[in-house]
Design a protein around this motif. Structure first.
Motif, PDB file in Angstrom:
ATOM      1  N   LEU A  75     -45.609 -36.737 104.608  1.00 10.06           N
ATOM      2  CA  LEU A  75     -45.151 -35.909 105.489  1.00 10.06           C
ATOM      3  C   LEU A  75     -44.257 -34.939 104.808  1.00 10.06           C
ATOM      4  N   THR A  76     -43.521 -35.417 103.784  1.00 11.04           N
ATOM      5  CA  THR A  76     -42.693 -34.445 103.001  1.00 11.04           C
ATOM      6  C   THR A  76     -43.493 -33.374 102.080  1.00 11.04           C
ATOM      7  N   ALA A  77     -44.623 -34.086 101.573  1.00 12.23           N
ATOM      8  CA  ALA A  77     -45.663 -33.127 100.782  1.00 12.23           C
ATOM      9  C   ALA A  77     -46.206 -32.010 101.514  1.00 12.23           C
ATOM     10  N   LEU A  78     -46.497 -32.622 102.845  1.00 10.82           N
ATOM     11  CA  LEU A  78     -47.202 -31.607 103.797  1.00 10.82           C
ATOM     12  C   LEU A  78     -46.192 -30.245 104.274  1.00 10.82           C
ATOM     13  N   LEU A  79     -45.272 -30.702 104.316  1.00  8.19           N
ATOM     14  CA  LEU A  79     -44.198 -29.493 104.760  1.00  8.19           C
ATOM     15  C   LEU A  79     -43.775 -28.672 103.555  1.00  8.19           C
ATOM     16  N   GLY A  80     -44.538 -28.830 102.288  1.00  5.43           N
ATOM     17  CA  GLY A  80     -44.733 -27.802 101.350  1.00  5.43           C
ATOM     18  C   GLY A  80     -43.393 -28.171 100.299  1.00  5.43           C
ATOM     19  N   ARG A  81     -42.992 -29.474 100.216  1.00  2.00           N
ATOM     20  CA  ARG A  81     -42.054 -29.933  99.227  1.00  2.00           C
ATOM     21  C   ARG A  81     -42.749 -31.110  98.401  1.00  2.00           C
ATOM     22  N   PRO A  82     -43.699 -30.827  97.597  1.00  2.00           N
ATOM     23  CA  PRO A  82     -44.159 -31.770  96.876  1.00  2.00           C
ATOM     24  C   PRO A  82     -43.062 -32.530  95.900  1.00  2.00           C
ATOM     25  N   ASP A  83     -41.915 -31.817  95.235  1.00  2.00           N
ATOM     26  CA  ASP A  83     -41.016 -32.465  94.538  1.00  2.00           C
ATOM     27  C   ASP A  83     -40.518 -33.242  95.366  1.00  2.00           C
ATOM     28  N   ALA A  84     -40.123 -32.820  96.564  1.00  2.00           N
ATOM     29  CA  ALA A  84     -39.021 -33.920  97.483  1.00  2.00           C
ATOM     30  C   ALA A  84     -39.706 -34.816  97.713  1.00  2.00           C
ATOM     31  N   ALA A  85     -41.127 -34.945  97.842  1.00  2.00           N
ATOM     32  CA  ALA A  85     -41.954 -35.978  98.296  1.00  2.00           C
ATOM     33  C   ALA A  85     -41.681 -37.244  97.218  1.00  2.00           C
ATOM     34  N   ILE A  86     -41.612 -36.999  95.894  1.00  2.00           N
ATOM     35  CA  ILE A  86     -41.484 -37.545  94.714  1.00  2.00           C
ATOM     36  C   ILE A  86     -39.878 -38.554  95.042  1.00  2.00           C
ATOM     37  N   LEU A  87     -39.059 -37.675  95.314  1.00  2.00           N
ATOM     38  CA  LEU A  87     -37.652 -38.559  95.601  1.00  2.00           C
ATOM     39  C   LEU A  87     -37.679 -39.281  96.568  1.00  2.00           C
ATOM     40  N   VAL A  88     -38.605 -38.977  97.812  1.00  2.00           N
ATOM     41  CA  VAL A  88     -38.816 -39.801  99.414  1.00  2.00           C
ATOM     42  C   VAL A  88     -39.344 -41.129  98.777  1.00  2.00           C
ATOM     43  N   ALA A  89     -40.214 -40.810  97.696  1.00  2.00           N
ATOM     44  CA  ALA A  89     -41.193 -42.112  97.359  1.00  2.00           C
ATOM     45  C   ALA A  89     -40.278 -43.044  96.723  1.00  2.00           C
ATOM     46  N   ALA A  90     -39.406 -42.481  95.707  1.00  2.00           N
ATOM     47  CA  ALA A  90     -38.483 -43.559  95.127  1.00  2.00           C
ATOM     48  C   ALA A  90     -37.672 -44.091  95.911  1.00  2.00           C
ATOM     49  N   ILE A  91     -37.073 -43.296  96.906  1.00  2.00           N
ATOM     50  CA  ILE A  91     -36.024 -44.144  97.908  1.00  2.00           C
ATOM     51  C   ILE A  91     -36.686 -45.112  98.669  1.00  2.00           C
ATOM     52  N   ALA A  92     -37.927 -44.784  99.131  1.00  2.00           N
ATOM     53  CA  ALA A  92     -38.792 -45.746 100.132  1.00  2.00           C
ATOM     54  C   ALA A  92     -39.061 -46.999  99.217  1.00  2.00           C
ATOM     55  N   ALA A  93     -39.669 -46.668  98.008  1.00  2.00           N
ATOM     56  CA  ALA A  93     -40.303 -47.795  97.059  1.00  2.00           C
ATOM     57  C   ALA A  93     -38.849 -48.629  96.779  1.00  2.00           C
ATOM     58  N   ALA A  94     -37.645 -48.072  96.651  1.00  2.00           N
ATOM     59  CA  ALA A  94     -36.527 -48.927  96.403  1.00  2.00           C
ATOM     60  C   ALA A  94     -36.321 -49.864  97.375  1.00  2.00           C
ATOM     61  N   GLY A  95     -36.237 -49.191  98.837  1.00  2.00           N
ATOM     62  CA  GLY A  95     -36.084 -49.952  99.823  1.00  2.00           C
ATOM     63  C   GLY A  95     -36.934 -51.250 100.010  1.00  2.00           C
ATOM     64  N   ASP A  96     -38.406 -50.899  99.989  1.00  2.00           N
ATOM     65  CA  ASP A  96     -39.504 -51.863 100.049  1.00  2.00           C
ATOM     66  C   ASP A  96     -39.038 -52.949  98.977  1.00  2.00           C
ATOM     67  N   SER A  97     -38.985 -52.560  97.870  1.00  2.00           N
ATOM     68  CA  SER A  97     -38.840 -53.820  96.583  1.00  2.00           C
ATOM     69  C   SER A  97     -37.493 -54.623  96.817  1.00  2.00           C
ATOM     70  N   ALA A  98     -36.612 -54.102  97.378  1.00  2.00           N
ATOM     71  CA  ALA A  98     -35.219 -54.635  97.176  1.00  2.00           C
ATOM     72  C   ALA A  98     -35.377 -55.940  98.167  1.00  2.00           C
ATOM     73  N   ARG A  99     -36.096 -55.998  99.287  1.00  2.00           N
ATOM     74  CA  ARG A  99     -36.281 -57.358 100.072  1.00  2.00           C
ATOM     75  C   ARG A  99     -37.086 -58.308  99.381  1.00  2.00           C
ATOM     76  N   PHE A 100     -38.231 -57.953  98.349  1.00  2.00           N
ATOM     77  CA  PHE A 100     -39.025 -58.864  97.895  1.00  2.00           C
ATOM     78  C   PHE A 100     -39.003 -59.059  96.479  1.00  2.00           C
ATOM     79  N   VAL A 101     -38.434 -58.339  95.495  1.00  2.00           N
ATOM     80  CA  VAL A 101     -38.287 -58.495  94.230  1.00  2.00           C
ATOM     81  C   VAL A 101     -37.090 -58.714  93.618  1.00  2.00           C
ATOM     82  N   LYS A 102     -36.850 -59.596  92.787  1.00  2.00           N
ATOM     83  CA  LYS A 102     -35.656 -60.194  92.267  1.00  2.00           C
ATOM     84  C   LYS A 102     -35.546 -59.730  91.077  1.00  2.00           C
TER      85      LYS A 102
END
Length: 821
Positions: A75-102
């Motif tokens: 959605l961030t990329a479709l709103l015309g901000r591909p660069d911001a989409a990378i930061l959103v992806a990094a934040i989301a991946a950090a949240g995903d991995s924090a629960r399952f990766v040691k």
């Protein structure tokens, strides 16, 4: 590749991913913060983080995570901000991995993979189709927009899969194709679902403003609720499969240990071989399937020994040619058994070929060198190393250093040289792992067998014979007839005894028993059972009367029926339901009314049982049973004499003091070895050995103490020889060794070891002064020094006397000399 090299590749791959990911994140952050602040991407980042915490699940059996956060990145990329989409992806991946990766390395790698996949896919999509926001809101470009969206999702899923499967392939050696199709194909569906949901929400935002992003909540919740039960079912199924797999392995392990108990193999041996084999396999770069095959092979490679008799498995000393032929079939039997199970890894080649030799002289197929599967070559080395270090009833275990020397000696002949070298090089590493596991999870609990009181007191279902049973009371008429038959019985017993004293043949003995017995004891069927060690049962060897063809060759195991009870308890049993013994006759068993079974034993020797079955008698009388007991006793004496005769033939070939084969054995054995070596085209070397000054020593300490010293020397020499060599006590203090397939260098080495061992040996006999012993050795090789035993003995004796003369001449100097003349 070696294990260390593979680990380096993994570290290099992860490092490159992390560095590339950091570069992508840094580039995106620079672009975002260099422009006017747009709070929409921050809101989307927060929503992505919340979604990753509330609605993320790790795919069962995989290392990746199913999450709804991809929707907000698209959605961030479709709103015309591909660069911001990378930061959103990094934040989301950090949240995903924090629960399952040691581990932090895995954490950073996961974030990098997500960022790289979105960066490359969004860059290529914009490069190919232009600004996605402009495409989304013009009806004439709707088809192009849909194609761009599909391309975006497909590229993101593909790049993500390539990066993840590449790392997993390096880590587990599992082929990338299998990982793609079996473990991670869900990534594409997740990516397309996120892109479609993002496109829908993007359209709502266009018409209703940014607050329409709230519509993502019910859509994503619905997706989550639909997927969550599916994931739970997969997890439950995975756990069930793992439990079944663990149960399967435990069952195989228990079965393998039960089989190995026949060969005196311990539980610890099995686990050590597994550790050695797995470690060596990883060093040699084998696949996970081959490693699994080796783990199972360590358990099951000798499963075919269920077809080998116990007396062969645990026989002290060398096997005969016939016994070795029976031993060799265990590889084929084991492979045939395991072929039926259809294991998902190549286990059968390990089991079938673990006794092949590098030089092609192994069995069952005579494979040579690289023809032998590498897994079988690995198991051959590690199993031999650990097996020879364990004590067995027929030999003492070797030390660690002796076992290593054994591998070195047989490298290039029995074992793959490369495998031997790598195993010895990494042995300390494997041993450290064994120590660590023994302190931790492994608990080696040997199987303990105990005989309970209930077992000792158990009797057949029909009960024991009762002396007060009315059926056994002798009637008046039977008593009169018994008196009339007394002379006839005595004469028959006399004939039996006379025949036994004039014959030592077992078959003749049993034929006489059955023939004479029917004149004095009434029966319809008489059977003599003799123990067969190979079958662990008594076999019907002599049968007379009705249904003899059904009895002939029948095997009865201790505890099976009335006869089995007699075999197990060494006590007679009579006058009970014969159906317990005659189940194999079917309906015909009903015609029999009684039986009597007596053990055939003398002292601690147990030969079998004598059984009679009657269709006419209600019960055998006391007199008949006493007569049958006398016949059983005479038969036992005859079998005992026949056994002693057979054993005396064996003892005639053995030296009573040292337990070595004697000179009589030597002359017959040499001809056999000569023919065998001519057939195999192998050299045969003879060593004659004379213990220097032993006659004077014997006179000093006495013959009794001298014999003790001589036995110690014999044991010492035997330890210096190889497994295939034969040591013989020729006469007095003279010994002869036959070395089969030994090179000149090996002969020299063996002779030097013998001389050094004798020189360093301090006898257990206490004398006034320390005794220093020495031994002279002469050698002769078949063909080079003659083709007959006499010629070889003459050549060896000449070299031995020459060695003694040289030795006496060199006593005054330190000139070096060969160990063998």
């Amino acid at each position: 590749m070696k294990e260390s090299r593979r680990e380096n590749y993994i570290k290099l791959y992860q490092t490159l991913l992390i560095l590339f990911g950091l570069g992508v994140i840094g580039l995106a952050a620079g672009c975002v913060f260099s422009q006017a602040f747009d709070g929409r991407w921050l809101v989307l980042a927060i929503l992505a983080l919340v979604g990753s915490w509330l609605a993320a699940s790790q795919l069962p059996g995989a290392k990746n995570i199913v999450s709804v956060s991809d929707t907000f990145v698209f959605l961030t990329a479709l709103l015309g901000r591909p660069d911001a989409a990378i930061l959103v992806a990094a934040i989301a991946a950090a949240g995903d991995s924090a629960r399952f990766v040691k581990r932090w390395v895995t954490f950073a790698t996961n974030i990098s993979i997500i960022c790289i996949s979105f960066f490359v896919s969004s860059y290529l999509t914009v490069l190919a189709f232009g600004d996605l926001q402009l495409l989304a809101h013009h009806s004439q470009t709707f088809f192009l927009y849909a194609l761009a969206l599909i391309t975006f999702a497909a590229l993101q899923a593909t790049i993500n899969l390539l990066l993840v499967t590449g790392l997993t392939t390096l880590t587990t050696r599992t082929p990338m194709r299998l990982l793609w199709s079996a473990n991670y194909s869900w990534v594409a569906a997740s990516s397309f679902s996120g892109a479609v949901t993002a496109a829908f929400v993007n359209a709502l935002i266009h018409y209703y403003g940014f607050l329409a992003v709230g519509f993502t909540a019910p859509v994503l919740l619905a997706n989550y609720l639909i997927c969550r039960p599916y994931l739970k079912n997969i997890e439950s199924a995975r756990r069930h499969i793992e439990e079944i797999h663990a149960l399967h392995l435990r069952t195989l392990e228990a079965f393998a240990i039960a089989v190995d108990a026949k060969d005196q193999i311990t539980h610890e041996h099995v686990h050590r071989v597994q550790i050695y084999a797995e470690g060596l396999a990883r060093i040699l770069g084998l696949s996970e399937a081959e490693i699994d095959a080796l783990r199972a092979g360590a358990l099951l490679h000798d499963i075919g020994k269920i077809a080998v008799p116990d007396y062969i498995l645990n026989k002290p000393g060398k096997l005969t040619a016939a016994e070795f032929d029976k031993m060799k079939i265990h590889t084929i039997v084991g492979a045939q058994i395991l072929e039926r199970i259809n294991f998902p890894y190549p286990l059968v080649p390990v089991v079938r070929h673990h006794h092949e030799r590098w030089d092609g002289k192994g069995y069952p197929d005579g494979l040579k060198g690289e023809e032998i599967p590498l897994t079988a070559r690995i198991l051959a080395v590690v199993d031999c190393f650990d097996a020879v270090r364990e004590d067995r009833p027929y030999r003492k275990g070797l030390t660690r250093e002796q076992a290593i020397e054994l591998l070195k000696k047989d490298r290039g002949a029995h074992f793959d040289p490369r495998v031997v070298d790598l195993f010895i090089e990494h042995l300390p590493q494997f041993e450290a792992q064994i120590v660590k596991l023994k302190k931790g999870q492994l608990a080696f609990t040997p199987l303990e067998l105990e005989e309970s009181e209930a077992i000792r007191k158990a009797i057949p279902a029909a009960g024991l014979a009762n002396d007060n049973d009315p059926a056994r009371q002798v009637e008046y008429l039977q008593t009169i007839r018994a008196a009339q038959r007394a002379n006839q019985e005595i004469f028959a017993l006399y004939e039996i005894a006379q025949t036994f004293t004039s014959s030592l043949d077992v078959s003749d003995t049993l034929a006489v028993v059955v023939n004479k017995l029917q004149r004095i004891i009434p029966f319809e069927t008489c059977v003599v059972y003799l123990y067969d060690q190979e079958q662990s049962a008594a076999i019907a060897c002599q049968v007379a009367g009705l249904h003899s063809e059904s009895f002939q060759g029948r095997a009865v195991r201790p505890g099976e029926g009335v006869t089995g009870w007699v075999l197990a308890n060494k006590r007679p049993f009579a006058n009970t339901d014969p159906a317990l013994d005659l189940a194999h006759l079917g309906e015909q068993a009903r015609s029999y009314r009684t039986l009597a079974v007596y053990p055939l034993s003398k002292g601690d020797r147990h030969f079998g049982a004598l059984a009679v079955y009657s269709q006419t008698l209600q019960a055998y009388s006391d007199d008949q049973l006493r007569t049958l007991g006398r016949v059983a006793s005479l038969t036992s004496d005859a079998l005992y004499n026949a056994t002693l005769y057979a054993e005396s033939k064996i003892s005639a070939w053995t030296d009573s003091l040292t337990g070595l084969p004697n000179g009589r054995f030597f002359y017959a054995f040499f001809e056999q070895e000569k023919a065998r070596c001519a057939e195999d085209e192998h050299p045969l070397t003879l060593l004659t050995m004379d213990l220097d000054g032993f006659k004077q020593l014997n006179a000093a300490v006495g013959h009794k103490q001298g014999d003790k010293i001589l036995k110690e020397i014999a044991d010492l020499i035997r330890l210096q020889l190889r497994r295939d060599d034969t040591l013989i006590r020729h006469a007095g203090d003279e010994f002869i060794a036959l070395l089969r397939n030994a090179s000149s260098a090996q002969v020299e080495e063996i002779a030097a070891r013998i001389q050094a061992a004798v020189a360093q040996h301090q006898p257990s006999v206490l004398v006034a002064n320390r005794i220093t012993l020495s031994i002279s050795i002469g050698r002769a090789r078949l063909g080079d020094d003659g083709l007959t035993l006499e010629a070889m003995l003459e050549a060896a004796e000449m070299r031995l006397q020459s060695y003694k003369s040289t030795r006496r001449a060199s006593v005054q100097c330190d000139a070096p000399r060969s160990a063998v003349a």
